[in-house]
Each structure stands twice: as C-alpha cells, then as structure tokens.
Design an enzyme around this catalytic site. Structure first.
Site, PDB file in Angstrom:
ATOM      1  N   LEU A 126      10.218  11.337  23.788  1.00  0.00           N
ATOM      2  CA  LEU A 126      11.270  10.438  24.293  1.00  0.00           C
ATOM      3  C   LEU A 126      11.093  10.166  25.786  1.00  0.00           C
ATOM      4  O   LEU A 126      11.344   9.053  26.258  1.00  0.00           O
ATOM      5  CB  LEU A 126      12.656  11.035  24.023  1.00  0.00           C
ATOM      6  CG  LEU A 126      13.814  10.118  24.419  1.00  0.00           C
ATOM      7  CD1 LEU A 126      13.804   8.817  23.609  1.00  0.00           C
ATOM      8  CD2 LEU A 126      15.151  10.811  24.272  1.00  0.00           C
ATOM      9  N   ALA A 184       9.818  -0.220   3.174  1.00  0.00           N
ATOM     10  CA  ALA A 184       9.005  -0.580   4.349  1.00  0.00           C
ATOM     11  C   ALA A 184       9.416   0.275   5.542  1.00  0.00           C
ATOM     12  O   ALA A 184      10.602   0.450   5.814  1.00  0.00           O
ATOM     13  CB  ALA A 184       9.180  -2.059   4.675  1.00  0.00           C
ATOM     14  N   ARG A 242       0.845  -1.209   0.000  1.00  0.00           N
ATOM     15  CA  ARG A 242       0.000   0.000   0.000  1.00  0.00           C
ATOM     16  C   ARG A 242       0.876   1.253   0.000  1.00  0.00           C
ATOM     17  O   ARG A 242       2.107   1.179   0.020  1.00  0.00           O
ATOM     18  CB  ARG A 242      -0.919   0.011   1.215  1.00  0.00           C
ATOM     19  CG  ARG A 242      -0.168   0.197   2.517  1.00  0.00           C
ATOM     20  CD  ARG A 242      -1.109   0.278   3.695  1.00  0.00           C
ATOM     21  NE  ARG A 242      -0.449   0.945   4.800  1.00  0.00           N
ATOM     22  CZ  ARG A 242      -0.884   0.933   6.042  1.00  0.00           C
ATOM     23  NH1 ARG A 242      -1.989   0.282   6.351  1.00  0.00           N
ATOM     24  NH2 ARG A 242      -0.236   1.581   6.995  1.00  0.00           N
ATOM     25  N   GLY A 243       0.206   2.403  -0.006  1.00  0.00           N
ATOM     26  CA  GLY A 243       0.886   3.693   0.172  1.00  0.00           C
ATOM     27  C   GLY A 243       1.986   3.925  -0.854  1.00  0.00           C
ATOM     28  O   GLY A 243       1.860   3.609  -2.043  1.00  0.00           O
ATOM     29  N   ILE A 244       3.081   4.470  -0.367  1.00  0.00           N
ATOM     30  CA  ILE A 244       4.183   4.864  -1.252  1.00  0.00           C
ATOM     31  C   ILE A 244       4.778   3.631  -1.943  1.00  0.00           C
ATOM     32  O   ILE A 244       5.087   3.662  -3.132  1.00  0.00           O
ATOM     33  CB  ILE A 244       5.257   5.630  -0.433  1.00  0.00           C
ATOM     34  CG1 ILE A 244       4.667   6.968   0.054  1.00  0.00           C
ATOM     35  CG2 ILE A 244       6.506   5.860  -1.249  1.00  0.00           C
ATOM     36  CD1 ILE A 244       5.546   7.732   1.029  1.00  0.00           C
ATOM     37  N   TYR A 275      11.864   7.462  15.260  1.00  0.00           N
ATOM     38  CA  TYR A 275      11.731   7.516  13.795  1.00  0.00           C
ATOM     39  C   TYR A 275      12.842   8.381  13.184  1.00  0.00           C
ATOM     40  O   TYR A 275      13.493   7.985  12.197  1.00  0.00           O
ATOM     41  CB  TYR A 275      10.354   8.084  13.465  1.00  0.00           C
ATOM     42  CG  TYR A 275       9.983   8.098  11.999  1.00  0.00           C
ATOM     43  CD1 TYR A 275       9.617   6.927  11.334  1.00  0.00           C
ATOM     44  CD2 TYR A 275       9.967   9.297  11.282  1.00  0.00           C
ATOM     45  CE1 TYR A 275       9.254   6.957   9.993  1.00  0.00           C
ATOM     46  CE2 TYR A 275       9.601   9.320   9.950  1.00  0.00           C
ATOM     47  CZ  TYR A 275       9.245   8.151   9.310  1.00  0.00           C
ATOM     48  OH  TYR A 275       8.887   8.188   7.980  1.00  0.00           O
ATOM     49  N   LYS A 306       6.054   8.930  20.115  1.00  0.00           N
ATOM     50  CA  LYS A 306       5.922   9.213  21.553  1.00  0.00           C
ATOM     51  C   LYS A 306       7.057  10.168  21.911  1.00  0.00           C
ATOM     52  O   LYS A 306       8.162  10.032  21.376  1.00  0.00           O
ATOM     53  CB  LYS A 306       6.107   7.893  22.329  1.00  0.00           C
ATOM     54  CG  LYS A 306       5.373   7.695  23.620  1.00  0.00           C
ATOM     55  CD  LYS A 306       3.912   7.810  23.514  1.00  0.00           C
ATOM     56  CE  LYS A 306       3.142   7.383  24.727  1.00  0.00           C
ATOM     57  NZ  LYS A 306       1.710   7.668  24.576  1.00  0.00           N
TER      58      LYS A 306
END
Ligand code: NAI
Length: 448
Positions: free
Chosen positions: A298, A290, A218-220, A354, A296
């Site tokens: 840190l 992927a 899906r997506g990109i 991320y 969140k």
C-alpha cells in the site's frame, strides 16, 4: 500444471525417502456414482432418516451403525471402509450431546476410505435463543474444522447448518459435499434455509438455463463455462475484446455464444442482458468471475493499480447487477454467483487493493442476498484459495509453494474445483443456499 518442485517431490526417490505425497483427489465424473463406498448415516436429528431414504433411492449403500469389522475375502478381519460419514446433530441442545462426535466419530474416522467425506449436520445457531442451545450448536463449527485438519488421504469434513424444516436444502448440500464436485471444499460451514427447490433433471441440473460467465476466455472462467455447459446450461461467455480469439474458442467448444465486452463499461450490464435475452430468451444465472490483480504494498500503491482493481473486481459487479436485476433482466428464481478470494477474508500482503475489492464482493453477497430473498434469487460467492492457473503460475516460487502446500489437502486446487462449486450454487435445487461464501481452498491456513 506440474512444475519442477512438484516433479521432484513426486519422483520415485522422494517417495522412497518418505516425502509426503498429496493424494489424487476424487473429482466429479457424471459416469460414476455419487460415492462408491458405503455411507454411514448416524445421529438422531431431523434429517438422518430422510437422507438414508434418499441415498438408498440413489443406489448408495447406507449403514446406520458401524460394523465392528468386515471379514476380508482371505478370511482376515479388516475394518469396513466408508466413502462417507454423515452425522446428524441438528437436535443437539446440550454440550453433553456432543460426546456423540467422539463415541461415533472416532471409530468412523478410522474406517474412512481414501477421499472419504465427513458431513456433519447442525442447526443454524442464529435460529436458536437458549444460550446452552446456541453454545452447543456453535461448538460444531470448531469440531468440524478441527476434524478437517486431522483427516488425511484426500478426505474432507464440512458442516451444514440448517433451519427448522430445511430438508431440501440439507439434501442438496449433503449431495454436493459427498460428491466429487466438492473435492477441494474442506473445513467449510454452509448454511441452508427452508426454501424449496429441486433439479428437474438430475443428470443435467442446469438444463434449459441460460448462464452468463464473465472472464470466460481462460483460467477459472473458461472452466466455469465448460462445467455449466456440461450440466446442461446454454452459456454466454463474456470477456474483453483483446481476448476475443480465446473467448470464441471457449464459446465454440461448449456451443455457447461469445460476447466481447469490458465489464467496466457503463453499458456492460445492459449489453449482457440484451445479448442473453435476444439470443437465448433469458438470463437465469450470472457468474461474476472476471477479476485482476495489480499487487503492490500500500505504501507504494499508485492510483492506476488501485483504481483498475476496484473497477474490475468490485464496481463492475455493482453496475452490471443494476441492469441484470432491472426490468427485462433476471426473472424470479435466478442465481448470482460471485468469485471472491480468501484474500478478501484474510487479507494478503501486497494486495490491499485486491483484498479490499474481494471483501467488497462479500459485502455485495451479504446485502443483495437479503434484498432478493423475496424474489427467490440467490446470491452467493465462492472464495478460491490457491488454484493452479496462469495467474498463480506467475507467483514467485517460494510464495507459490507455500500457497500450494499450506492447506489440509496439501496441494493446490484446480479451476474445475471452483467451477463445480459455482455450478452447484447455480442449480435450481440450491434454492435454500443464499448469502453464503463457500471457500474452495482445501482448508487453507490463510484465512482459516
Ligand atoms: P485469469 O487472469 O486467468 O482470467 C481472468 C479473465 O478475466 C481473463 O480472461 C481476463 O481477460 C478477464 N477479464 C479481466 N478484466 C476484464 C474486464 N474488464 N472485462 C471482462 N473480462 C475481464 O484469472 P483466474 O485465475 O482465472 O481468476 C478468475 C477469478 O478468480 C478472478 O476473479 C480472480 O480474482 C479469482 N481468484 C483466483 C484465484 C487463483 O488462485 N487463480 C484465487 C482467488 C480468486
């Protein structure tokens, strides 16, 4: 994916009261010419003359100087509209040489058509030693990024930095930047080296190539698979077993094959190589797309959020590359393209995991591109900005609108914009482009 806000600002009432409207971007269409308005090629560097020959041979009207005014059919004088403006300043060595930007650039910018492209060609300052020469060439980066911020109506400006005798690389980068493929690439600097390579089939530049795309359900990732198949590649679409149905649908649509594998599995790389080689005879291109987010602050980050993001976004690439680059894997001349993120360049609140993983991906590109140069394998990344996907549709409203609008093109990009850039990096003709991180972000203010 228009949401309520986009619908409101695009409404007739909002248009009547003058709410700024994003321009519909010119995107790649194989049926359309590279550029449908004349291209002004100016400057006296190494590359201008051969670029004119190349553009002419592709049926693009080129101008070596700007006509003062064109006469419209009704007899009134109106400025000629340019589809592109290529300025070759590769031989500029003194700050005084930069005045050309103003003298030629000012009238040219006033003559740009909607969705026009400005491409400046310079010499990579790292290949120069005289301080004044380096300063002059380095100045181009500030100039071009600023021009990109001044342009409106879907126009973009980018800088190509060449080494001496980078002719084929310059041609490939200029072609990409003039074309609809680069619709959402703005304010970027792309370095090209002196490697040679060309596309045997310009209409299907990835013909006879086998491309593996991870996260393709899906997506990109699904769009990368589609664009690569459109460009002639046989695609192996990889995703987790839980996404099996969607994965099979993508693979069937593009006449590729599906491989259900979790990229974090220890044997993911060897399974990918085995599948690609036994089913299709080779593994020429790998796109590490992927990726997951588990946001969140840190201060509140738990082990699972941290560990899963690192495992999928970063460690899996290191692990898969070992198998892909080992015996029986990718041959010389292969292509590896990673999907990073502007969060890996600028950082992002709530995305330490991320941002770290995506900055790590850029580290892979830096180190591996140097290691694999002797094998002619290129390693690059794209760093998408705000791209309209299911992932960004879930972002809270205010954050989403800021991400979508705070860029020079005043809109979000689409998965196809990311896919087109990756497909260009994967072409045989992009042999001169390695170790680069091309942001596909509309010149987002984040990480600018
Ligand atoms: P998405 O969530 O829509 O798709 C990601 C795909 O990867 C899914 O099909 C998922 O099943 C697959 N995947 C996840 N973990 C996997 C694993 N362990 N093994 C195999 N497949 C796995 O995400 P989207 O938006 O398409 O993002 C694709 C890439 O682009 C990611 O690397 C993301 O970090 C990056 N990116 C996206 C941006 C955006 O605005 N959407 C911005 C910047 C980067």
């Amino acid at each position: 994916m228009p949401d309520l806000f986009s619908t409101i600002i695009g409404s007739p009432v909002a248009r009547r009261v003058g709410v700024p409207q994003p321009t519909r971007l010119r995107r790649f269409d194989p049926e359309l010419p590279l550029c449908d308005s004349p291209v002004l090629v100016a400057g006296n560097g190494h590359y201008a003359a051969s670029l004119v020959d190349w553009l002419d041979s592709h049926g693009i009207t080129t101008l070596r100087e700007l006509p003062s005014a064109a006469t419209a059919s009704d007899g009134s004088a109106e400025p000629a509209r340019l589809g592109g403006f290529v300025l070759d300043l590769s031989e500029a060595r003194d700050p005084g040489d930069l005045d050309v930007l103003r003298v030629i650039g000012a009238p040219a910018l006033k003559s740009l058509a909607r969705n026009a492209r400005v491409v400046v060609i310079g010499t990579d300052p790292t290949t120069l030693s005289e301080v004044a020469h380096v300063a002059t060439q380095r100045a181009l980066e500030g100039a071009v990024r600023s021009i990109a911020k001044e342009l409106r109506r879907g126009a973009t400006a980018n800088l190509v930095l060449a080494q001496e005798s980078s002719s084929e690389g310059v041609r490939s980068a200029v072609e990409f930047l003039l074309s609809g493929r680069s619709a959402y690439v703005d304010g970027q600097v792309i370095r090209v080296n002196d490697r040679t390579g060309s596309n045997p089939d310009s209409a299907r530049p990835l013909a006879r190539k086998v491309a593996v795309v991870t996260g393709a359900a899906r997506g990109i990732g699904a769009e990368i698979a589609r664009v690569m198949a459109r460009d002639g590649a046989t695609v192996v679409a990889v995703d987790v077993p839980a996404a099996g149905d969607a994965l099979a649908a993508v693979a069937n649509e593009i006449r590729g094959t599906a491989l259900q594998v979790d990229v974090t599995a220890a044997d993911a790389g060897s399974r990918i190589v085995e599948h690609a080689v036994t089913r299709h005879g080779a593994i020429d291109i790998v796109v590490h797309n992927a990726g997951i987010t588990r946001d969140k602050l840190l201060a509140n980050m738990d082990e699972s959020r941290w560990g899963s993001v690192m495992a999928v976004n970063l460690r899996s690439i290191l692990q898969m590359n070992e198998a892909i680059l080992g015996a029986g894997g990718m041959p010389d001349g292969g292509r590896i393209v990673c999907v990073a993120s502007i969060a890996g360049i600028a950082g992002n609140r709530g995305q330490t995991n991320y941002g770290a993983s995506k900055a790590g991906v850029i580290g892979i590109v830096d180190a591996l591109s140097a290691q694999l140069a002797s094998r002619g394998i290129t390693v690059n990344a794209v760093a998408p900005g705000f791209i309209e996907t299911e992932m960004t549709a879930r972002v809270p409203f205010a954050t989403r609108e800021i991400g979508r609008r705070m860029n020079s093109l005043q809109q979000g990009g689409t998965p196809i914009d990311v896919a087109e850039t990756i497909a260009w990096l994967a072409q045989p003709g992009s042999a001169a482009v390695t170790g680069q991180v091309v942001r596909v972000c509309g010149q987002s203010l984040l990480g600018a």
